[in-house]
Design a protein around this motif. Structure first.
Motif, PDB file in Angstrom:
ATOM      1  N   ASN A   1       0.872  -1.167   0.000  1.00  0.00           N
ATOM      2  CA  ASN A   1       0.000   0.000   0.000  1.00  0.00           C
ATOM      3  C   ASN A   1       0.904   1.210   0.000  1.00  0.00           C
ATOM      4  O   ASN A   1       1.870   1.281   0.748  1.00  0.00           O
ATOM      5  CB  ASN A   1      -0.905   0.056   1.246  1.00  0.00           C
ATOM      6  N   LEU A   2       0.591   2.182  -0.854  1.00  0.00           N
ATOM      7  CA  LEU A   2       1.419   3.365  -0.966  1.00  0.00           C
ATOM      8  C   LEU A   2       0.556   4.590  -0.713  1.00  0.00           C
ATOM      9  O   LEU A   2      -0.519   4.732  -1.283  1.00  0.00           O
ATOM     10  CB  LEU A   2       2.025   3.446  -2.370  1.00  0.00           C
ATOM     11  N   LEU A   3       1.009   5.430   0.176  1.00  0.00           N
ATOM     12  CA  LEU A   3       0.338   6.688   0.444  1.00  0.00           C
ATOM     13  C   LEU A   3       1.262   7.823   0.042  1.00  0.00           C
ATOM     14  O   LEU A   3       2.452   7.801   0.338  1.00  0.00           O
ATOM     15  CB  LEU A   3      -0.002   6.835   1.932  1.00  0.00           C
ATOM     16  N   GLY A   4       0.707   8.816  -0.620  1.00  0.00           N
ATOM     17  CA  GLY A   4       1.483   9.991  -0.986  1.00  0.00           C
ATOM     18  C   GLY A   4       0.844  11.220  -0.356  1.00  0.00           C
ATOM     19  O   GLY A   4      -0.373  11.318  -0.280  1.00  0.00           O
ATOM     20  N   PHE A   5       1.650  12.112   0.125  1.00  0.00           N
ATOM     21  CA  PHE A   5       1.145  13.325   0.755  1.00  0.00           C
ATOM     22  C   PHE A   5       1.772  14.538   0.091  1.00  0.00           C
ATOM     23  O   PHE A   5       2.945  14.522  -0.269  1.00  0.00           O
ATOM     24  CB  PHE A   5       1.469  13.342   2.255  1.00  0.00           C
ATOM     25  N   GLN A   6       0.969  15.566  -0.038  1.00  0.00           N
ATOM     26  CA  GLN A   6       1.454  16.821  -0.584  1.00  0.00           C
ATOM     27  C   GLN A   6       0.646  17.935   0.071  1.00  0.00           C
ATOM     28  O   GLN A   6      -0.575  17.824   0.222  1.00  0.00           O
ATOM     29  CB  GLN A   6       1.241  16.856  -2.096  1.00  0.00           C
ATOM     30  N   ALA A   7       1.313  18.981   0.474  1.00  0.00           N
ATOM     31  CA  ALA A   7       0.610  20.137   1.028  1.00  0.00           C
ATOM     32  C   ALA A   7      -0.176  20.788  -0.098  1.00  0.00           C
ATOM     33  O   ALA A   7       0.347  21.014  -1.188  1.00  0.00           O
ATOM     34  CB  ALA A   7       1.595  21.131   1.626  1.00  0.00           C
ATOM     35  N   ALA A   8      -1.445  21.050   0.154  1.00  0.00           N
ATOM     36  CA  ALA A   8      -2.301  21.653  -0.861  1.00  0.00           C
ATOM     37  C   ALA A   8      -2.744  23.030  -0.377  1.00  0.00           C
ATOM     38  O   ALA A   8      -3.304  23.160   0.710  1.00  0.00           O
ATOM     39  CB  ALA A   8      -3.513  20.762  -1.122  1.00  0.00           C
ATOM     40  N   PRO A   9      -2.490  24.043  -1.180  1.00  0.00           N
ATOM     41  CA  PRO A   9      -2.934  25.380  -0.777  1.00  0.00           C
ATOM     42  C   PRO A   9      -4.439  25.520  -0.936  1.00  0.00           C
ATOM     43  O   PRO A   9      -5.074  24.747  -1.644  1.00  0.00           O
ATOM     44  CB  PRO A   9      -2.196  26.300  -1.758  1.00  0.00           C
ATOM     45  N   GLY A  10      -4.983  26.492  -0.266  1.00  0.00           N
ATOM     46  CA  GLY A  10      -6.396  26.786  -0.447  1.00  0.00           C
ATOM     47  C   GLY A  10      -7.138  26.907   0.861  1.00  0.00           C
ATOM     48  O   GLY A  10      -6.570  26.775   1.944  1.00  0.00           O
ATOM     49  N   ARG A  11      -8.408  27.190   0.733  1.00  0.00           N
ATOM     50  CA  ARG A  11      -9.313  27.308   1.874  1.00  0.00           C
ATOM     51  C   ARG A  11     -10.466  26.338   1.657  1.00  0.00           C
ATOM     52  O   ARG A  11     -10.709  25.876   0.541  1.00  0.00           O
ATOM     53  CB  ARG A  11      -9.828  28.738   1.983  1.00  0.00           C
TER      54      ARG A  11
ATOM     55  N   GLY B   1      -7.892  29.644  -5.931  1.00  0.00           N
ATOM     56  CA  GLY B   1      -8.127  30.378  -7.177  1.00  0.00           C
ATOM     57  C   GLY B   1      -9.377  29.860  -7.853  1.00  0.00           C
ATOM     58  O   GLY B   1     -10.452  29.824  -7.257  1.00  0.00           O
ATOM     59  N   ASP B   2      -9.223  29.414  -9.100  1.00  0.00           N
ATOM     60  CA  ASP B   2     -10.359  28.904  -9.866  1.00  0.00           C
ATOM     61  C   ASP B   2     -10.539  27.399  -9.719  1.00  0.00           C
ATOM     62  O   ASP B   2     -11.403  26.819 -10.385  1.00  0.00           O
ATOM     63  CB  ASP B   2     -10.189  29.237 -11.355  1.00  0.00           C
ATOM     64  N   ALA B   3      -9.751  26.764  -8.885  1.00  0.00           N
ATOM     65  CA  ALA B   3      -9.781  25.297  -8.781  1.00  0.00           C
ATOM     66  C   ALA B   3     -10.333  24.834  -7.435  1.00  0.00           C
ATOM     67  O   ALA B   3     -10.138  25.480  -6.408  1.00  0.00           O
ATOM     68  CB  ALA B   3      -8.371  24.735  -8.970  1.00  0.00           C
ATOM     69  N   ALA B   4     -11.007  23.714  -7.490  1.00  0.00           N
ATOM     70  CA  ALA B   4     -11.439  23.009  -6.280  1.00  0.00           C
ATOM     71  C   ALA B   4     -10.697  21.680  -6.262  1.00  0.00           C
ATOM     72  O   ALA B   4     -10.621  20.989  -7.278  1.00  0.00           O
ATOM     73  CB  ALA B   4     -12.946  22.784  -6.289  1.00  0.00           C
ATOM     74  N   ARG B   5     -10.156  21.337  -5.110  1.00  0.00           N
ATOM     75  CA  ARG B   5      -9.435  20.064  -4.960  1.00  0.00           C
ATOM     76  C   ARG B   5     -10.145  19.218  -3.924  1.00  0.00           C
ATOM     77  O   ARG B   5     -10.490  19.710  -2.843  1.00  0.00           O
ATOM     78  CB  ARG B   5      -8.005  20.325  -4.505  1.00  0.00           C
ATOM     79  N   LEU B   6     -10.310  17.944  -4.244  1.00  0.00           N
ATOM     80  CA  LEU B   6     -10.928  17.008  -3.303  1.00  0.00           C
ATOM     81  C   LEU B   6      -9.837  16.373  -2.455  1.00  0.00           C
ATOM     82  O   LEU B   6      -8.860  15.845  -2.980  1.00  0.00           O
ATOM     83  CB  LEU B   6     -11.699  15.925  -4.059  1.00  0.00           C
ATOM     84  N   ILE B   7     -10.019  16.431  -1.150  1.00  0.00           N
ATOM     85  CA  ILE B   7      -9.069  15.826  -0.225  1.00  0.00           C
ATOM     86  C   ILE B   7      -9.830  14.855   0.682  1.00  0.00           C
ATOM     87  O   ILE B   7     -11.051  14.762   0.612  1.00  0.00           O
ATOM     88  CB  ILE B   7      -8.314  16.895   0.598  1.00  0.00           C
ATOM     89  N   ASP B   8      -9.110  14.164   1.537  1.00  0.00           N
ATOM     90  CA  ASP B   8      -9.692  13.256   2.524  1.00  0.00           C
ATOM     91  C   ASP B   8     -10.630  12.234   1.883  1.00  0.00           C
ATOM     92  O   ASP B   8     -11.841  12.260   2.067  1.00  0.00           O
ATOM     93  CB  ASP B   8     -10.421  14.056   3.616  1.00  0.00           C
ATOM     94  N   TRP B   9     -10.044  11.334   1.156  1.00  0.00           N
ATOM     95  CA  TRP B   9     -10.806  10.307   0.447  1.00  0.00           C
ATOM     96  C   TRP B   9     -11.119   9.138   1.390  1.00  0.00           C
ATOM     97  O   TRP B   9     -10.691   8.007   1.180  1.00  0.00           O
ATOM     98  CB  TRP B   9     -10.009   9.838  -0.759  1.00  0.00           C
TER      99      TRP B   9
END
Length: 189
Positions: free
Chosen positions: A5-15, A85-93
């Motif tokens: 199992n592989l988990l990858g993490f990256q800091a994602a900017p935004g609110r 900005g103009d993007a929405a990112r889905l986190i916490d799957w």
């Protein structure tokens, strides 16, 4: 051979997303949902299939209505969506699921009702989502009832205010769908 199992993490900017009526975040969230829908996803053993995940809340004969190969997020809590900005990112799957494409818009509808939208307006927000607009009404009705049952069970197990609010929102959507069905039936007779 052992599996990995592989988990990858990256800091994602935004609110976190704002789901209030009139929020400029809503089209961004729906756009991200639209871009997610056609992505191919293998049938991984860790991913639940929608017909298994919601089996306790749907009549057995209706379970095939939930089947599909769309990768679904299913937990559109505003805390799980970052706006940058103009993007929405889905986190916490935490609740990834393979199922019919209309289900993610349906899950978001309940969140929008919880945030203050009427059921009618929440559905209108999903109009750009082709998986939503192409879903048969009866299929959506079945899933609306499943979500109402699921959230009622969650709220009964832990009567936290936001869980009770989600249960009320899901029930409001289910009631709206039933009223819409009755109106359609009366117009056809």
């Amino acid at each position: 051979m052992d599996a990995w199992n592989l988990l990858g993490f990256q800091a994602a900017p935004g609110r976190h997303a704002d789901y209030a009526p009139g929020s400029p975040d809503l089209p961004k969230v729906v756009d991200t949902m639209q871009r997610l829908a056609p992505l191919w996803c293998p049938d991984l053993p860790q991913l639940k299939r929608a017909e298994r995940r919601w089996a306790a809340y749907v009549e057995p004969a209706d379970l095939p209505l939930l089947r599909g190969d769309t990768l679904l997020h299913t937990d559109y809590s505003p805390d799980n969506v970052l706006i940058d900005g103009d993007a929405a990112r889905l986190i916490d799957w935490a609740w990834p699921t393979l199922g019919a494409g209309f289900m993610d818009p349906s899950c978001l509808i309940v969140r929008l009702i919880f945030a203050g939208h009427s059921p009618e307006r929440a559905e209108a927000c999903m109009s750009p989502a082709s998986a939503w607009t192409s879903a048969p009404a009866r299929t959506v009705d079945v899933f609306a009832s499943a979500l109402a049952r699921m959230w009622a069970q969650i709220a009964a197990a832990d009567p936290n205010p936001w869980k009770n609010g989600m249960a009320k929102a899901a029930l409001a959507w289910e009631a709206y769908r039933r009223a819409k069905l009755r109106m359609t039936e009366s117009c056809e007779s």
